[in-house]
Design a protein around this motif. Structure first.
Motif, PDB file in Angstrom:
ATOM      1  N   VAL A  47     -76.281  11.204  -1.109  1.00 46.79           N
ATOM      2  CA  VAL A  47     -74.873  10.906  -0.859  1.00 46.79           C
ATOM      3  C   VAL A  47     -74.599  10.922   0.635  1.00 46.79           C
ATOM      4  CG1 VAL A  47     -72.486  11.687  -1.247  1.00 46.79           C
ATOM      5  CG2 VAL A  47     -74.189  11.987  -3.057  1.00 46.79           C
ATOM      6  N   LEU A  48     -73.846   9.941   1.101  1.00 53.20           N
ATOM      7  CA  LEU A  48     -73.357   9.914   2.473  1.00 53.20           C
ATOM      8  C   LEU A  48     -71.847  10.080   2.412  1.00 53.20           C
ATOM      9  CD1 LEU A  48     -73.764   9.473   5.527  1.00 53.20           C
ATOM     10  CD2 LEU A  48     -73.661   6.994   5.085  1.00 53.20           C
ATOM     11  N   ASP A  49     -71.332  11.154   3.009  1.00 52.76           N
ATOM     12  CA  ASP A  49     -69.900  11.464   3.019  1.00 52.76           C
ATOM     13  C   ASP A  49     -69.368  11.171   4.421  1.00 52.76           C
ATOM     14  OD1 ASP A  49     -67.343  12.462   2.611  1.00 52.76           O
ATOM     15  OD2 ASP A  49     -67.965  14.554   2.456  1.00 52.76           O
ATOM     16  N   LEU A  50     -68.671  10.045   4.557  1.00 49.68           N
ATOM     17  CA  LEU A  50     -68.153   9.615   5.850  1.00 49.68           C
ATOM     18  C   LEU A  50     -66.738  10.141   6.055  1.00 49.68           C
ATOM     19  CD1 LEU A  50     -69.360   5.905   5.632  1.00 49.68           C
ATOM     20  CD2 LEU A  50     -70.450   7.792   6.886  1.00 49.68           C
ATOM     21  N   PHE A  51     -66.421  10.551   7.269  1.00 43.30           N
ATOM     22  CA  PHE A  51     -65.144  11.208   7.575  1.00 43.30           C
ATOM     23  C   PHE A  51     -65.037  12.456   6.692  1.00 43.30           C
ATOM     24  CE2 PHE A  51     -64.619   6.580   7.885  1.00 43.30           C
ATOM     25  CZ  PHE A  51     -64.200   6.413   9.196  1.00 43.30           C
ATOM     26  N   LEU A 114     -74.931   6.831  -3.282  1.00 43.25           N
ATOM     27  CA  LEU A 114     -73.473   6.820  -3.250  1.00 43.25           C
ATOM     28  C   LEU A 114     -72.987   7.103  -1.830  1.00 43.25           C
ATOM     29  CD1 LEU A 114     -71.094   8.144  -5.903  1.00 43.25           C
ATOM     30  CD2 LEU A 114     -70.640   8.723  -3.537  1.00 43.25           C
ATOM     31  N   ILE A 115     -72.037   6.315  -1.387  1.00 46.35           N
ATOM     32  CA  ILE A 115     -71.384   6.552  -0.100  1.00 46.35           C
ATOM     33  C   ILE A 115     -69.897   6.723  -0.373  1.00 46.35           C
ATOM     34  CG2 ILE A 115     -70.845   5.634   2.194  1.00 46.35           C
ATOM     35  CD1 ILE A 115     -73.483   4.033   2.036  1.00 46.35           C
ATOM     36  N   PHE A 116     -69.346   7.818   0.139  1.00 50.28           N
ATOM     37  CA  PHE A 116     -67.920   8.100  -0.003  1.00 50.28           C
ATOM     38  C   PHE A 116     -67.301   8.093   1.387  1.00 50.28           C
ATOM     39  CE2 PHE A 116     -64.230  10.904  -0.107  1.00 50.28           C
ATOM     40  CZ  PHE A 116     -63.545  10.402  -1.199  1.00 50.28           C
ATOM     41  N   ALA A 117     -66.214   7.355   1.564  1.00 47.64           N
ATOM     42  CA  ALA A 117     -65.529   7.301   2.854  1.00 47.64           C
ATOM     43  C   ALA A 117     -64.066   7.659   2.659  1.00 47.64           C
ATOM     44  CB  ALA A 117     -65.656   5.916   3.473  1.00 47.64           C
ATOM     45  N   ASP A 118     -63.605   8.640   3.416  1.00 48.43           N
ATOM     46  CA  ASP A 118     -62.206   9.066   3.361  1.00 48.43           C
ATOM     47  C   ASP A 118     -61.644   9.049   4.783  1.00 48.43           C
ATOM     48  OD1 ASP A 118     -59.745  10.120   2.782  1.00 48.43           O
ATOM     49  OD2 ASP A 118     -60.468  12.117   2.274  1.00 48.43           O
ATOM     50  N   PRO A 141     -80.131  -0.269  -4.727  1.00 46.84           N
ATOM     51  CA  PRO A 141     -79.706  -1.184  -5.788  1.00 46.84           C
ATOM     52  C   PRO A 141     -78.874  -0.435  -6.840  1.00 46.84           C
ATOM     53  CG  PRO A 141     -81.988  -1.589  -5.226  1.00 46.84           C
ATOM     54  CD  PRO A 141     -81.577  -0.347  -4.480  1.00 46.84           C
ATOM     55  N   GLY A 142     -77.709  -0.988  -7.159  1.00 45.19           N
ATOM     56  CA  GLY A 142     -76.808  -0.359  -8.114  1.00 45.19           C
ATOM     57  C   GLY A 142     -75.980   0.774  -7.535  1.00 45.19           C
ATOM     58  N   GLY A 143     -76.142   1.051  -6.238  1.00 44.38           N
ATOM     59  CA  GLY A 143     -75.422   2.147  -5.593  1.00 44.38           C
ATOM     60  C   GLY A 143     -73.938   1.879  -5.473  1.00 44.38           C
ATOM     61  N   LEU A 144     -73.177   2.960  -5.280  1.00 42.14           N
ATOM     62  CA  LEU A 144     -71.716   2.873  -5.209  1.00 42.14           C
ATOM     63  C   LEU A 144     -71.195   3.230  -3.829  1.00 42.14           C
ATOM     64  CD1 LEU A 144     -70.443   4.737  -8.420  1.00 42.14           C
ATOM     65  CD2 LEU A 144     -70.266   2.305  -7.927  1.00 42.14           C
ATOM     66  N   LEU A 145     -70.189   2.489  -3.403  1.00 39.19           N
ATOM     67  CA  LEU A 145     -69.373   2.849  -2.255  1.00 39.19           C
ATOM     68  C   LEU A 145     -67.977   3.125  -2.791  1.00 39.19           C
ATOM     69  CD1 LEU A 145     -68.428   3.044   0.730  1.00 39.19           C
ATOM     70  CD2 LEU A 145     -68.126   0.542   0.662  1.00 39.19           C
ATOM     71  N   ILE A 146     -67.403   4.245  -2.383  1.00 41.28           N
ATOM     72  CA  ILE A 146     -66.031   4.581  -2.757  1.00 41.28           C
ATOM     73  C   ILE A 146     -65.268   4.832  -1.466  1.00 41.28           C
ATOM     74  CG2 ILE A 146     -64.524   6.156  -4.029  1.00 41.28           C
ATOM     75  CD1 ILE A 146     -67.174   6.904  -5.634  1.00 41.28           C
ATOM     76  N   PHE A 172     -58.632   5.048  -4.715  1.00 42.86           N
ATOM     77  CA  PHE A 172     -60.071   4.924  -4.515  1.00 42.86           C
ATOM     78  C   PHE A 172     -60.432   3.482  -4.841  1.00 42.86           C
ATOM     79  CE2 PHE A 172     -59.667   9.412  -5.985  1.00 42.86           C
ATOM     80  CZ  PHE A 172     -60.105  10.033  -4.824  1.00 42.86           C
ATOM     81  N   SER A 173     -61.068   2.804  -3.896  1.00 47.67           N
ATOM     82  CA  SER A 173     -61.611   1.477  -4.168  1.00 47.67           C
ATOM     83  C   SER A 173     -63.117   1.619  -4.350  1.00 47.67           C
ATOM     84  CB  SER A 173     -61.297   0.504  -3.033  1.00 47.67           C
ATOM     85  OG  SER A 173     -59.951   0.092  -3.105  1.00 47.67           O
ATOM     86  N   PHE A 174     -63.632   1.009  -5.414  1.00 45.70           N
ATOM     87  CA  PHE A 174     -65.043   1.106  -5.767  1.00 45.70           C
ATOM     88  C   PHE A 174     -65.741  -0.217  -5.460  1.00 45.70           C
ATOM     89  CE2 PHE A 174     -62.964   4.306  -8.195  1.00 45.70           C
ATOM     90  CZ  PHE A 174     -63.902   5.307  -8.450  1.00 45.70           C
ATOM     91  N   PHE A 175     -66.939  -0.105  -4.916  1.00 42.78           N
ATOM     92  CA  PHE A 175     -67.780  -1.257  -4.594  1.00 42.78           C
ATOM     93  C   PHE A 175     -69.174  -0.937  -5.124  1.00 42.78           C
ATOM     94  CE2 PHE A 175     -64.514  -0.672  -1.488  1.00 42.78           C
ATOM     95  CZ  PHE A 175     -64.033  -1.928  -1.206  1.00 42.78           C
TER      96      PHE A 175
END
Length: 182
Positions: A47-51, A114-118, A141-146, A172-175
């Motif tokens: 997981v990458l938690d941005l901000f 998974l990458i989460f950006a807040d 592949p198949g990973g999520l960005l939120i 939350f916008s999901f990609f």
């Protein structure tokens, strides 16, 4: 603020009042993790938690068994709080970086599940976040960005956008990255 699942379920987080943050509310975080528990396996994901701010989201993923969680924030006070809280609660899979998120992304080459950006809601570069992440192929592949953002903001014009979930003034916008084809 509290951890809502996993080995630290119920733990109250009490970050210093002077941190430059707007934490995800417990209600929105609980809704987000209810969605995620139905679509991903938390065990050993990266997981990458941005901000990352207080590290509320990073610690939630680590509590639920994520194998590696990277927290990135430009505030040294936030980075120190997350590093100290992680150490105190035995969350050795959390690693922190003090950096401007956009400069960090420009140099990042690792792929994540998974990458989460807040980001701060008044940041005018929020729509660039999905573009950068997908242009740099930072999701497996198949990973999520939120991306968490103001409900009035619309990020649906990116081709990888799948849905937006609204919780009051926050959304939350999901990609989703394409699955591997064989």
């Amino acid at each position: 603020m509290r951890i809502i699942g996993g080995k630290l379920k119920g733990l109250r987080l009490n970050p210093p009042k002077n941190l430059p943050v707007r934490p995800t509310t417990d209600l929105a975080k609980e809704a987000l993790f209810n969605i995620l528990q139905n679509i991903i396996e938390f065990e050993e994901i990266t997981v990458l938690d941005l901000f990352s701010g207080t590290g509320n989201i990073a610690m939630e993923f680590a509590s639920r068994g994520a194998g590696k969680v990277i927290g990135v924030d430009r505030s040294i006070h936030c980075v120190h709080y997350l590093k100290d809280a992680s150490r105190q609660h035995g969350l050795t899979q959390i690693h922190t970086f003090k950096a401007d998120v956009f400069k960090y992304l420009a140099m990042e080459t690792e792929q994540y599940d998974l990458i989460f950006a807040d980001p701060p809601y008044d940041l005018n570069k929020i729509p660039e976040i999905p573009k950068i992440i997908f242009d740099k192929n930072l999701l497996k592949p198949g990973g999520l960005l939120i991306v968490e953002h103001q409900s009035l903001q619309n990020l649906s014009n990116h081709s990888a956008f799948t849905e937006q979930r609204k919780y009051g003034h926050s959304s939350f916008s999901f990609f989703k990255a394409p699955e591997e084809t064989s």
